[in-house]
Design a protein around this motif. Structure first.
Motif, PDB file in Angstrom:
ATOM      1  N   GLY A  33      75.019  62.660  32.676  1.00  0.00           N
ATOM      2  CA  GLY A  33      75.788  61.718  31.708  1.00  0.00           C
ATOM      3  C   GLY A  33      74.948  61.650  30.357  1.00  0.00           C
ATOM      4  O   GLY A  33      75.746  60.929  29.321  1.00  0.00           O
ATOM      5  N   ALA A  34      73.817  61.799  30.508  1.00  0.00           N
ATOM      6  CA  ALA A  34      72.994  61.889  29.168  1.00  0.00           C
ATOM      7  C   ALA A  34      72.956  63.140  28.425  1.00  0.00           C
ATOM      8  O   ALA A  34      73.143  64.345  29.026  1.00  0.00           O
ATOM      9  CB  ALA A  34      71.452  61.467  29.837  1.00  0.00           C
ATOM     10  N   CYS A  35      72.593  62.903  27.128  1.00  0.00           N
ATOM     11  CA  CYS A  35      72.465  64.409  26.420  1.00  0.00           C
ATOM     12  C   CYS A  35      71.060  64.463  25.493  1.00  0.00           C
ATOM     13  O   CYS A  35      70.424  63.406  25.518  1.00  0.00           O
ATOM     14  CB  CYS A  35      73.641  64.490  25.445  1.00  0.00           C
ATOM     15  N   LYS A  70      89.270  60.897  30.835  1.00  0.00           N
ATOM     16  CA  LYS A  70      87.852  60.946  30.098  1.00  0.00           C
ATOM     17  C   LYS A  70      87.287  62.155  29.331  1.00  0.00           C
ATOM     18  O   LYS A  70      87.437  62.948  30.075  1.00  0.00           O
ATOM     19  CB  LYS A  70      86.897  60.255  31.294  1.00  0.00           C
ATOM     20  N   LYS A  92      76.716  67.150  32.193  1.00  0.00           N
ATOM     21  CA  LYS A  92      78.285  66.498  32.412  1.00  0.00           C
ATOM     22  C   LYS A  92      78.237  65.936  33.714  1.00  0.00           C
ATOM     23  O   LYS A  92      77.901  66.867  34.628  1.00  0.00           O
ATOM     24  CB  LYS A  92      79.231  67.736  32.075  1.00  0.00           C
ATOM     25  N   LEU A 127      74.649  68.342  26.962  1.00  0.00           N
ATOM     26  CA  LEU A 127      75.008  67.326  27.787  1.00  0.00           C
ATOM     27  C   LEU A 127      74.671  67.635  29.242  1.00  0.00           C
ATOM     28  O   LEU A 127      75.479  68.680  29.580  1.00  0.00           O
ATOM     29  CB  LEU A 127      76.496  66.760  27.352  1.00  0.00           C
ATOM     30  N   THR A 168      80.062  69.986  36.943  1.00  0.00           N
ATOM     31  CA  THR A 168      78.812  69.044  36.329  1.00  0.00           C
ATOM     32  C   THR A 168      78.141  70.123  35.560  1.00  0.00           C
ATOM     33  O   THR A 168      78.027  71.457  35.673  1.00  0.00           O
ATOM     34  CB  THR A 168      78.204  68.342  37.539  1.00  0.00           C
ATOM     35  N   ALA A 195      84.588  64.396  27.787  1.00  0.00           N
ATOM     36  CA  ALA A 195      83.079  64.840  27.761  1.00  0.00           C
ATOM     37  C   ALA A 195      82.474  64.414  26.310  1.00  0.00           C
ATOM     38  O   ALA A 195      81.483  63.835  26.265  1.00  0.00           O
ATOM     39  CB  ALA A 195      82.747  66.181  28.231  1.00  0.00           C
ATOM     40  N   GLN A 232      77.788  62.251  16.425  1.00  0.00           N
ATOM     41  CA  GLN A 232      78.954  62.412  16.246  1.00  0.00           C
ATOM     42  C   GLN A 232      79.225  63.281  15.142  1.00  0.00           C
ATOM     43  O   GLN A 232      78.502  62.755  13.926  1.00  0.00           O
ATOM     44  CB  GLN A 232      80.064  61.648  16.656  1.00  0.00           C
ATOM     45  N   ASP A 283      82.983  62.173  24.416  1.00  0.00           N
ATOM     46  CA  ASP A 283      82.822  60.657  24.124  1.00  0.00           C
ATOM     47  C   ASP A 283      81.448  60.230  24.622  1.00  0.00           C
ATOM     48  O   ASP A 283      81.007  59.140  24.599  1.00  0.00           O
ATOM     49  CB  ASP A 283      83.825  59.797  24.631  1.00  0.00           C
ATOM     50  N   LEU A 284      80.822  61.090  25.542  1.00  0.00           N
ATOM     51  CA  LEU A 284      79.489  60.673  26.009  1.00  0.00           C
ATOM     52  C   LEU A 284      78.408  61.051  24.999  1.00  0.00           C
ATOM     53  O   LEU A 284      77.216  60.563  25.231  1.00  0.00           O
ATOM     54  CB  LEU A 284      79.079  61.429  27.355  1.00  0.00           C
ATOM     55  N   TYR A 329      85.098  64.116  33.876  1.00  0.00           N
ATOM     56  CA  TYR A 329      85.145  64.216  32.471  1.00  0.00           C
ATOM     57  C   TYR A 329      85.917  65.606  32.052  1.00  0.00           C
ATOM     58  O   TYR A 329      85.264  66.722  32.568  1.00  0.00           O
ATOM     59  CB  TYR A 329      83.902  64.071  31.724  1.00  0.00           C
TER      60      TYR A 329
END
Ligand code: URA
Length: 249
Positions: free
Chosen positions: A218-220, A80, A66, A64, A106, A82, A91, A84-85, A70
């Motif tokens: 924010g992308a993984c 918030k 980040k 991720l 980050t 991390a 999951q 949950d991204l 988060y």
């Protein structure tokens, strides 16, 4: 392996929920609904739940990028998270971050359900290199490099292992630092012990695995086995990490 067991370790759902999905025909093997929980599946099958393919691998490894704001720890109510991204399809019950990044930091945060890999990355004995791109509030001083290489003593008396830091060429307030351990707020506390202050901190790599330049904040991305092997490499090359920052700036 039984279909319900396969899905149980690779999703967030309970066995009871999975049995309902299976009975109602929401689970397919190679496109064909499988309505019995004890049907057997093999590595070669493509299993989908509600039309979404479930990764078949025993473990999943996710990188991720980040964003700020988060937290990594799930025991911080109202913050918030991390994790949950990570999209719902990736999951899993046992998915955990590999180590931590501060709320304000980050960059590279790994997630896996492979406890052995987590241990290998985090244990001080395995010396997994972690690279951070740091922006300082006061300008870089050449003496930092020697002090960091000798091992910084934090303000509370904690001794840090010798580390490697260099300024980013053509900048005055930016540096790259490589740590072989992961103490709480370590980079921030090291720079505070040297009389400076960290404004921004981003982890750009763990061992030889660096953040792909096209991975948005924010992308993984799911890692393949070659990527995972890069994480386990013991010898890394500081100069090539510096080169990555040069290219991306
Ligand atoms: N060091 C820090 O101070 N913060 C991080 O998030 C990571 C390393």
């Amino acid at each position: 392996m039984r279909l319900d067991k396969f899905l149980s370790v690779r999703t967030m759902y309970s066995r009871k929920e999975l049995h309902k999905y299976i009975e109602s025909g929401c689970v397919t093997r190679n496109g064909v609904p499988m309505k019995q929980a004890n049907f057997s599946v093999s590595d070669k099958d493509t299993i989908a739940l509600n039309g979404v393919e479930i990764p078949g691998t025993t473990y999943v490894y996710i990188l991720l990028n980040k964003p700020e704001g988060y937290v990594c720890s799930a025991d911080k109510p109202g913050q918030k998270l991390a994790i949950d991204l990570i999209p719902p399809t990736l999951q899993r019950k046992a998915l955990q971050p590999v180590g931590r990044l501060d709320k304000d930091s980050t960059g590279m945060l790994l997630f896996t359900d492979d406890g052995q890999l987590s241990h290998q990355v985090l244990s001080n004995r395995s010396h997994c290199d972690k690279y951070y791109h740091v922006t300082l509030s006061r300008s870089w001083k050449q003496e930092y490099a020697e002090q960091i290489a000798a091992g910084i003593v934090l303000k509370d008396g904690t001794h840090c292992l010798p580390a490697h830091a260099e300024p980013i060429p053509r900048t005055t307030h930016e540096m790259l630092i490589c740590l072989h351990e992961g103490k709480y707020h370590q980079v921030r506390r090291m720079m505070a012990a040297l009389g400076n202050h960290v404004e921004k901190l981003s982890r750009i790599a763990i061992s030889e695995l660096s953040i792909p330049p096209d991975l948005a904040i924010g992308a993984c991305q799911v890692l393949n086995l070659q990527d995972v092997q890069k994480i386990l490499k013991k010898e890394t090359n500081f100069a090539s990490m510096l080169q990555i920052l040069r290219k991306n700036s």
